[in-house]
Write a protein that holds these residues in place. Structure first.
Motif, PDB file in Angstrom:
ATOM      1  N   ASN B  26       0.832  -1.185   0.000  1.00  0.00           N
ATOM      2  CA  ASN B  26       0.000   0.000   0.000  1.00  0.00           C
ATOM      3  C   ASN B  26       0.875   1.246   0.000  1.00  0.00           C
ATOM      4  O   ASN B  26       1.999   1.215   0.495  1.00  0.00           O
ATOM      5  CB  ASN B  26      -0.902   0.020   1.246  1.00  0.00           C
ATOM      6  CG  ASN B  26      -1.981  -1.041   1.175  1.00  0.00           C
ATOM      7  OD1 ASN B  26      -2.579  -1.241   0.135  1.00  0.00           O
ATOM      8  ND2 ASN B  26      -2.179  -1.734   2.270  1.00  0.00           N
ATOM      9  N   PRO B  27       0.342   2.343  -0.514  1.00  0.00           N
ATOM     10  CA  PRO B  27       1.161   3.553  -0.587  1.00  0.00           C
ATOM     11  C   PRO B  27       1.298   4.241   0.782  1.00  0.00           C
ATOM     12  O   PRO B  27       0.353   4.259   1.580  1.00  0.00           O
ATOM     13  CB  PRO B  27       0.393   4.434  -1.554  1.00  0.00           C
ATOM     14  CG  PRO B  27      -1.020   3.993  -1.424  1.00  0.00           C
ATOM     15  CD  PRO B  27      -0.987   2.525  -1.114  1.00  0.00           C
ATOM     16  N   LEU B  28       2.481   4.813   0.991  1.00  0.00           N
ATOM     17  CA  LEU B  28       2.719   5.613   2.193  1.00  0.00           C
ATOM     18  C   LEU B  28       1.983   6.941   2.024  1.00  0.00           C
ATOM     19  O   LEU B  28       1.969   7.516   0.933  1.00  0.00           O
ATOM     20  CB  LEU B  28       4.228   5.859   2.294  1.00  0.00           C
ATOM     21  CG  LEU B  28       4.847   6.119   3.658  1.00  0.00           C
ATOM     22  CD1 LEU B  28       4.609   4.951   4.598  1.00  0.00           C
ATOM     23  CD2 LEU B  28       6.348   6.359   3.492  1.00  0.00           C
ATOM     24  N   THR B  29       1.342   7.419   3.092  1.00  0.00           N
ATOM     25  CA  THR B  29       0.609   8.687   2.958  1.00  0.00           C
ATOM     26  C   THR B  29       1.115   9.698   3.964  1.00  0.00           C
ATOM     27  O   THR B  29       1.613   9.346   5.030  1.00  0.00           O
ATOM     28  CB  THR B  29      -0.907   8.498   3.180  1.00  0.00           C
ATOM     29  OG1 THR B  29      -1.105   8.005   4.510  1.00  0.00           O
ATOM     30  CG2 THR B  29      -1.498   7.530   2.169  1.00  0.00           C
ATOM     31  N   MET B  30       0.986  10.950   3.592  1.00  0.00           N
ATOM     32  CA  MET B  30       1.315  12.045   4.515  1.00  0.00           C
ATOM     33  C   MET B  30       0.043  12.801   4.826  1.00  0.00           C
ATOM     34  O   MET B  30      -0.748  13.105   3.928  1.00  0.00           O
ATOM     35  CB  MET B  30       2.345  12.988   3.888  1.00  0.00           C
ATOM     36  CG  MET B  30       2.608  14.227   4.743  1.00  0.00           C
ATOM     37  SD  MET B  30       3.843  15.328   4.022  1.00  0.00           S
ATOM     38  CE  MET B  30       5.311  14.675   4.761  1.00  0.00           C
ATOM     39  N   GLU B  31      -0.146  13.113   6.112  1.00  0.00           N
ATOM     40  CA  GLU B  31      -1.288  13.929   6.529  1.00  0.00           C
ATOM     41  C   GLU B  31      -0.769  15.269   7.021  1.00  0.00           C
ATOM     42  O   GLU B  31       0.196  15.325   7.791  1.00  0.00           O
ATOM     43  CB  GLU B  31      -2.038  13.260   7.688  1.00  0.00           C
ATOM     44  CG  GLU B  31      -2.783  12.001   7.311  1.00  0.00           C
ATOM     45  CD  GLU B  31      -3.472  11.378   8.515  1.00  0.00           C
ATOM     46  OE1 GLU B  31      -3.717  10.160   8.461  1.00  0.00           O
ATOM     47  OE2 GLU B  31      -3.719  12.101   9.501  1.00  0.00           O
ATOM     48  N   LEU B  32      -1.399  16.317   6.598  1.00  0.00           N
ATOM     49  CA  LEU B  32      -1.061  17.666   7.067  1.00  0.00           C
ATOM     50  C   LEU B  32      -2.335  18.301   7.592  1.00  0.00           C
ATOM     51  O   LEU B  32      -3.325  18.414   6.863  1.00  0.00           O
ATOM     52  CB  LEU B  32      -0.485  18.514   5.930  1.00  0.00           C
ATOM     53  CG  LEU B  32       0.836  18.031   5.333  1.00  0.00           C
ATOM     54  CD1 LEU B  32       1.229  18.898   4.144  1.00  0.00           C
ATOM     55  CD2 LEU B  32       1.935  18.042   6.382  1.00  0.00           C
ATOM     56  N   ASN B 203      -4.746  14.416   3.360  1.00  0.00           N
ATOM     57  CA  ASN B 203      -3.668  13.449   3.254  1.00  0.00           C
ATOM     58  C   ASN B 203      -3.471  13.080   1.797  1.00  0.00           C
ATOM     59  O   ASN B 203      -4.379  13.225   0.967  1.00  0.00           O
ATOM     60  CB  ASN B 203      -3.907  12.233   4.142  1.00  0.00           C
ATOM     61  CG  ASN B 203      -4.825  11.231   3.522  1.00  0.00           C
ATOM     62  OD1 ASN B 203      -5.757  11.609   2.819  1.00  0.00           O
ATOM     63  ND2 ASN B 203      -4.589   9.963   3.779  1.00  0.00           N
ATOM     64  N   PHE B 204      -2.256  12.691   1.476  1.00  0.00           N
ATOM     65  CA  PHE B 204      -1.961  12.345   0.082  1.00  0.00           C
ATOM     66  C   PHE B 204      -0.851  11.307   0.066  1.00  0.00           C
ATOM     67  O   PHE B 204      -0.084  11.179   1.021  1.00  0.00           O
ATOM     68  CB  PHE B 204      -1.572  13.599  -0.707  1.00  0.00           C
ATOM     69  CG  PHE B 204      -0.534  14.437  -0.031  1.00  0.00           C
ATOM     70  CD1 PHE B 204       0.828  14.193  -0.205  1.00  0.00           C
ATOM     71  CD2 PHE B 204      -0.922  15.502   0.802  1.00  0.00           C
ATOM     72  CE1 PHE B 204       1.766  14.976   0.420  1.00  0.00           C
ATOM     73  CE2 PHE B 204       0.033  16.277   1.438  1.00  0.00           C
ATOM     74  CZ  PHE B 204       1.376  16.018   1.257  1.00  0.00           C
ATOM     75  N   GLU B 205      -0.802  10.593  -1.041  1.00  0.00           N
ATOM     76  CA  GLU B 205       0.213   9.541  -1.176  1.00  0.00           C
ATOM     77  C   GLU B 205       1.571  10.174  -1.450  1.00  0.00           C
ATOM     78  O   GLU B 205       1.666  11.126  -2.228  1.00  0.00           O
ATOM     79  CB  GLU B 205      -0.166   8.610  -2.327  1.00  0.00           C
ATOM     80  CG  GLU B 205      -1.461   7.869  -2.105  1.00  0.00           C
ATOM     81  CD  GLU B 205      -1.856   7.039  -3.316  1.00  0.00           C
ATOM     82  OE1 GLU B 205      -1.040   6.955  -4.254  1.00  0.00           O
ATOM     83  OE2 GLU B 205      -2.978   6.500  -3.317  1.00  0.00           O
ATOM     84  N   ILE B 206       2.599   9.654  -0.788  1.00  0.00           N
ATOM     85  CA  ILE B 206       3.936  10.164  -1.076  1.00  0.00           C
ATOM     86  C   ILE B 206       4.848   9.093  -1.660  1.00  0.00           C
ATOM     87  O   ILE B 206       5.944   9.374  -2.091  1.00  0.00           O
ATOM     88  CB  ILE B 206       4.597  10.780   0.185  1.00  0.00           C
ATOM     89  CG1 ILE B 206       4.660   9.786   1.336  1.00  0.00           C
ATOM     90  CG2 ILE B 206       3.895  12.038   0.594  1.00  0.00           C
ATOM     91  CD1 ILE B 206       5.449  10.302   2.530  1.00  0.00           C
ATOM     92  N   ARG B 207       4.404   7.825  -1.649  1.00  0.00           N
ATOM     93  CA  ARG B 207       5.226   6.784  -2.267  1.00  0.00           C
ATOM     94  C   ARG B 207       4.354   5.579  -2.597  1.00  0.00           C
ATOM     95  O   ARG B 207       3.457   5.254  -1.844  1.00  0.00           O
ATOM     96  CB  ARG B 207       6.352   6.343  -1.314  1.00  0.00           C
ATOM     97  CG  ARG B 207       7.370   5.405  -1.971  1.00  0.00           C
ATOM     98  CD  ARG B 207       8.602   5.257  -1.091  1.00  0.00           C
ATOM     99  NE  ARG B 207       8.286   4.678   0.221  1.00  0.00           N
ATOM    100  CZ  ARG B 207       8.177   3.358   0.453  1.00  0.00           C
ATOM    101  NH1 ARG B 207       8.387   2.515  -0.509  1.00  0.00           N
ATOM    102  NH2 ARG B 207       7.886   2.902   1.659  1.00  0.00           N
TER     103      ARG B 207
END
Lengths: 211, 207
Positions: B26-32, B203-207
């Motif tokens: 699964n893709p790594l996600t970042m939340e801001l 949040n969005f996918e970063i990898r």
């Protein structure tokens, strides 16, 4: 694209981190920047004293050296102290008329980048105010307390009340300092604010009265 | 107590990692997130009663499967309050009249897990839990004269919220949530820096 988005996000967070801290000093008015500290000998009843005399000039204590001066601001502070001592019921007399209390006003300045502790200020008090001035040659001073936890970085005004009534019977040949008030903060060396600054010291010392 | 919570967190993370090995990649996600914080209990009564609108949270989360994600959360919050002039008794015979300003910055870094009970719905509710450290910078001013203390303490967090994906089945989307942060702070007679927090972000996918 994803990496760019992540970098942009981190940059935004960094900007927020730096920019969203509120600086307390920028949110203070000149009046709010000042603090007033008073201390006294709690074993003393100030109603036992009726008369006082005040010095005719102000001791300017700068980096351990002192000199006397009397400019307009100094005179304003001396006048304000007289006003509030009189209002508390004490009668001003000449220092030759055996006053019960002596009052000294000090203007403390530090121009060094270091910190002068209030303890240092007391350390050479006899050098700033020779006990001879109050009619007690060969005496020293006794200060039973000190604002040792506070430091003076810029400047301060202090007012000290001395127990001259008991000095002549003091076996240790000490003149006891029985009350002291300290004014610190911005804009205090100013003729226009002297009265309100001294009033603040007396207002928080309700025990300082003749009856 | 703290040790038990940390051990539990480590155990949960280990289990999740094991599960992830069996799950699809699964893709790594970042939340801001923007964060609004309201001090509670001793924090509110002793130090700062004002809410703080100056804060953010960010996290990097790994979705172990479509229901569970785990990762690291970091944040920053600035609290400030100026109290009107008052006289404080600082000793048996000493009085100080001052305007007191309290300025507190917290920087929590925690391990966190999220559970999405309805992963296939368009609006995805979640619950979260985490624990870690909290860097606290506490400045107290009497008038313009201040003192600073910096400490590192414990922080545990529990939260609820919703995630609205940008498009159906996407792992990126909008977030709305709330957390309770338990942060003991046993210094100078103070008890804690606990707070109720409200977040909004993406949040969005970063990898």
């Amino acid at each position: 694209m994803k990496a760019l988005l992540a970098k942009c996000g981190l940059v935004c967070l960094s900007v927020i981190y730096i920019g969203c801290t509120k600086d307390p000093l920028n949110n203070l008015t000149t009046g709010e920047s000042r603090i007033y500290i008073t201390d006294h000998d709690s074993a003393i009843s100030f109603t036992n004293y009726k008369t006082y005399s005040i010095s005719d000039s102000v001791a300017v204590i700068e980096n351990g050296q002192s000199r006397r001066q009397l400019n307009d601001a100094d005179q304003a502070y001396l006048d304000a102290v007289k006003k509030y001592m009189n209002r508390a019921g004490y009668q001003m007399v000449s220092k030759n008329d055996d006053p019960d209390l002596g009052v000294n006003v000090n203007h403390i300045i530090s121009t060094s980048t270091g910190v002068i502790s209030y303890g240092d200020y007391w350390g050479d008090y006899g050098g700033y105010w020779d006990p001879y001035y109050w009619g007690y040659p060969g005496y020293g001073y006794y200060i039973p307390y000190a604002y040792s936890i506070y430091s003076i970085k810029e400047g301060a005004i202090s007012v000290d009340i001395l127990d001259l009534k008991s000095a002549s019977v003091n076996e240790n040949k000490k003149i006891d300092v029985i009350w002291t008030g300290l004014i610190r903060g911005s804009g205090i060396f100013n003729t226009n604010v002297a009265d309100s600054q001294v009033q603040a010291l007396f207002d928080q010392s309700s025990y300082l009265k003749t009856n | 107590m703290k040790k038990n919570i940390i051990n539990c967190c480590l155990l949960i993370v280990s289990i999740l990692f094991t599960q992830s090995l069996m799950a699809q990649k699964n893709p790594l996600t970042m939340e801001l997130n923007y964060n609004y914080s309201m001090p509670l209990s001793g924090f509110k009564s002793d130090l700062v009663s004002n809410g703080s609108a100056r804060g953010f949270r960010g996290s990097i989360m790994y979705p172990f499967n479509n229901k569970i994600a785990g990762g690291v959360q970091f944040g920053f919050q600035d609290y400030y309050q100026k109290y009107p002039r008052a006289i404080y008794h600082s000793g048996p015979s000493q009085d100080i009249s001052a305007v007191i300003s309290n300025s507190i910055q917290t920087t929590p870094v925690i391990l966190k897990a999220k559970y999405y009970p309805l992963p296939d719905s368009y609006v995805r509710p979640y619950i979260s839990a985490g624990a870690g450290g909290n860097l606290v910078n506490f400045k107290q001013y009497l008038g313009e004269f201040g003192s600073t203390q910096t400490n590192f303490g414990f922080l545990a967090q529990a939260g609820v919220g919703i995630m609205v994906p940008f498009k159906k089945m996407s792992t990126s989307g909008f977030y709305l949530g709330s957390t309770y942060d338990y942060a003991p702070y046993k210094k100078d007679g103070y008890k804690d820096l606990s707070s109720l927090n409200f977040q909004a972000g993406i949040n969005f996918e970063i990898r």
